[in-house]
Write an enzyme that holds these catalytic residues in place. Sequence first.
Site, PDB file in Angstrom:
ATOM      1  N   ARG A 124       0.836  -1.199   0.000  1.00 39.95           N
ATOM      2  CA  ARG A 124       0.000   0.000   0.000  1.00 39.95           C
ATOM      3  C   ARG A 124       0.871   1.249   0.000  1.00 39.95           C
ATOM      4  O   ARG A 124       1.898   1.312   0.683  1.00 39.95           O
ATOM      5  CB  ARG A 124      -0.967  -0.015   1.190  1.00 39.95           C
ATOM      6  CG  ARG A 124      -1.972  -1.152   1.076  1.00 39.95           C
ATOM      7  CD  ARG A 124      -2.873  -1.272   2.280  1.00 39.95           C
ATOM      8  NE  ARG A 124      -3.809  -0.154   2.390  1.00 39.95           N
ATOM      9  CZ  ARG A 124      -4.716  -0.053   3.350  1.00 39.95           C
ATOM     10  NH1 ARG A 124      -4.794  -1.005   4.284  1.00 39.95           N
ATOM     11  NH2 ARG A 124      -5.538   0.973   3.395  1.00 39.95           N
ATOM     12  N   GLN A 168      -5.176   9.065   6.334  1.00 37.54           N
ATOM     13  CA  GLN A 168      -4.219   8.618   7.359  1.00 37.54           C
ATOM     14  C   GLN A 168      -2.905   9.386   7.272  1.00 37.54           C
ATOM     15  O   GLN A 168      -2.214   9.558   8.286  1.00 37.54           O
ATOM     16  CB  GLN A 168      -3.984   7.117   7.211  1.00 37.54           C
ATOM     17  CG  GLN A 168      -5.219   6.281   7.512  1.00 37.54           C
ATOM     18  CD  GLN A 168      -5.093   4.842   7.050  1.00 37.54           C
ATOM     19  OE1 GLN A 168      -4.139   4.469   6.363  1.00 37.54           O
ATOM     20  NE2 GLN A 168      -6.048   4.011   7.421  1.00 37.54           N
ATOM     21  N   ASP A 307     -15.086   2.493   3.250  1.00 37.97           N
ATOM     22  CA  ASP A 307     -15.364   1.286   4.020  1.00 37.97           C
ATOM     23  C   ASP A 307     -16.823   0.843   3.926  1.00 37.97           C
ATOM     24  O   ASP A 307     -17.146  -0.314   4.221  1.00 37.97           O
ATOM     25  CB  ASP A 307     -14.992   1.496   5.490  1.00 37.97           C
ATOM     26  CG  ASP A 307     -13.486   1.553   5.690  1.00 37.97           C
ATOM     27  OD1 ASP A 307     -12.753   1.090   4.794  1.00 37.97           O
ATOM     28  OD2 ASP A 307     -13.040   2.074   6.722  1.00 37.97           O
ATOM     29  N   ARG A 380     -13.986  -6.561   5.309  1.00 41.19           N
ATOM     30  CA  ARG A 380     -15.252  -5.961   4.874  1.00 41.19           C
ATOM     31  C   ARG A 380     -15.878  -6.715   3.699  1.00 41.19           C
ATOM     32  O   ARG A 380     -17.098  -6.719   3.550  1.00 41.19           O
ATOM     33  CB  ARG A 380     -15.040  -4.483   4.561  1.00 41.19           C
ATOM     34  CG  ARG A 380     -14.506  -3.729   5.770  1.00 41.19           C
ATOM     35  CD  ARG A 380     -14.699  -2.249   5.687  1.00 41.19           C
ATOM     36  NE  ARG A 380     -13.933  -1.581   6.745  1.00 41.19           N
ATOM     37  CZ  ARG A 380     -14.335  -1.479   8.015  1.00 41.19           C
ATOM     38  NH1 ARG A 380     -15.491  -1.988   8.393  1.00 41.19           N
ATOM     39  NH2 ARG A 380     -13.567  -0.875   8.918  1.00 41.19           N
TER      40      ARG A 380
END
Length: 427
Positions: A124, A168, A307, A380
């Site tokens: 990531r 973030q 999300d 998720r």
Amino acid sequence: MEISIYPGRLSGEISAPPSKSAAHRLLLCAALANGESRLRGVAFSQDIRATIGAAQALGANIAADEERGTVSVHGVGVPYLDRSAAPCTIDCRESGSTLRFLLPLFPALGKTATFTGKGRLPERPIGLLADELIRHGAAFSTADGLPCTVSGKLHPGRYLLPGNVSSQFFSGLLFALPLLGGDSEVVFTRPLESAGYVQMTLQALEKSGVQAVCTEEKLLIPGRQRFSPFEETIEGDFSNAAFWLCAAALGSPLLCSGLSEGSLQPDRAVLPILERMGAKVYVESGRVSITPQKLQGIEIDCAPIPDLFPVLAVTAAFAEGKTVFYNARRLRLKECDRLHAVADCLTRLGARVEEEEERLVVFGGHPLSGGRVEGYNDHRIVMAMAIAALCCEGPVTITGAQAVEKSYPDFFMQFERLQKRPLKRVD
């Protein structure tokens, strides 16, 4: 682990699990404070364990009572931190929040740390954040992924980041820059997309006595600040409650408690989105009930709520007409390529979808047969497919179901309780 779920309804009352997003932020504030803080209502998911481990590596003394859901944190008391301590290793597991919140913090304190991770986390992106940290005095062994070692001493000043990157990055700078010897600003070179998560960080900082300001153009962060100890109860999590709320909108008589109407969590948007789709939503004293109606397809901007996308896409598969999820490019950089994973899973269940580079179109209103889907090592995706199984014509088998440990370890225990039948598990 594989789990097979048969069609049916959930019924009863469910308490929203504690917010993972809030817990990450408050744990770090407590770890930096000069004194003892106490957090109540903590859920010990794998992501939260990663942040607890990072706080301990920083030097905080942490006592956790998992049965009671409490954490006592005796912080390092910056500027009293021992900067001569040996370099440490931070195992971020699969937690993007742990990695990106801590990356700026160690060079802000003049400490050296090596960050590791697993799953998709090493892939990531952190390059844009690393570049700005390097420009202000930090050094990276690599900015291409994990493992990486961060060293050097961060300097205050003017930081530049596009607002459409991960929130973030901004939260990490908000933890680090108040500790520096001068004032800083973080300028958005493009509009800020995930402002809600930045506001959550500002709220957590305020509880610890640290001030910063967010405008449309930048973050203004005074230096020479100190974190103070505090006590706080973690609020209920809209991100994970959304699975139960969508199940209710699809016909399960559920009452979800423990959700604050005044929450800053971006995923509280699940309620107005379900209303736009046609559901009747009732909120009273933190308890949410939903009367299912005939749902209709709508257009949904994914940028502020990545999300929510998996479970909303499942909901759209059972709504009439077309639902368009747009601004979804960043979904490809999550625990998996969520855009592709959702398209693949829904197709395997019998839905008609069209996957594009930055959006997904779901054509709802057609029965789904059920079948076998991959969990994609994404909590998720697994939970969304469990909700889809309730409305399929046949059972759904989900592979890699253990991924729920990342954020909601009790999910399937609660699912069994609410469906009032055991799930078939194969390890």
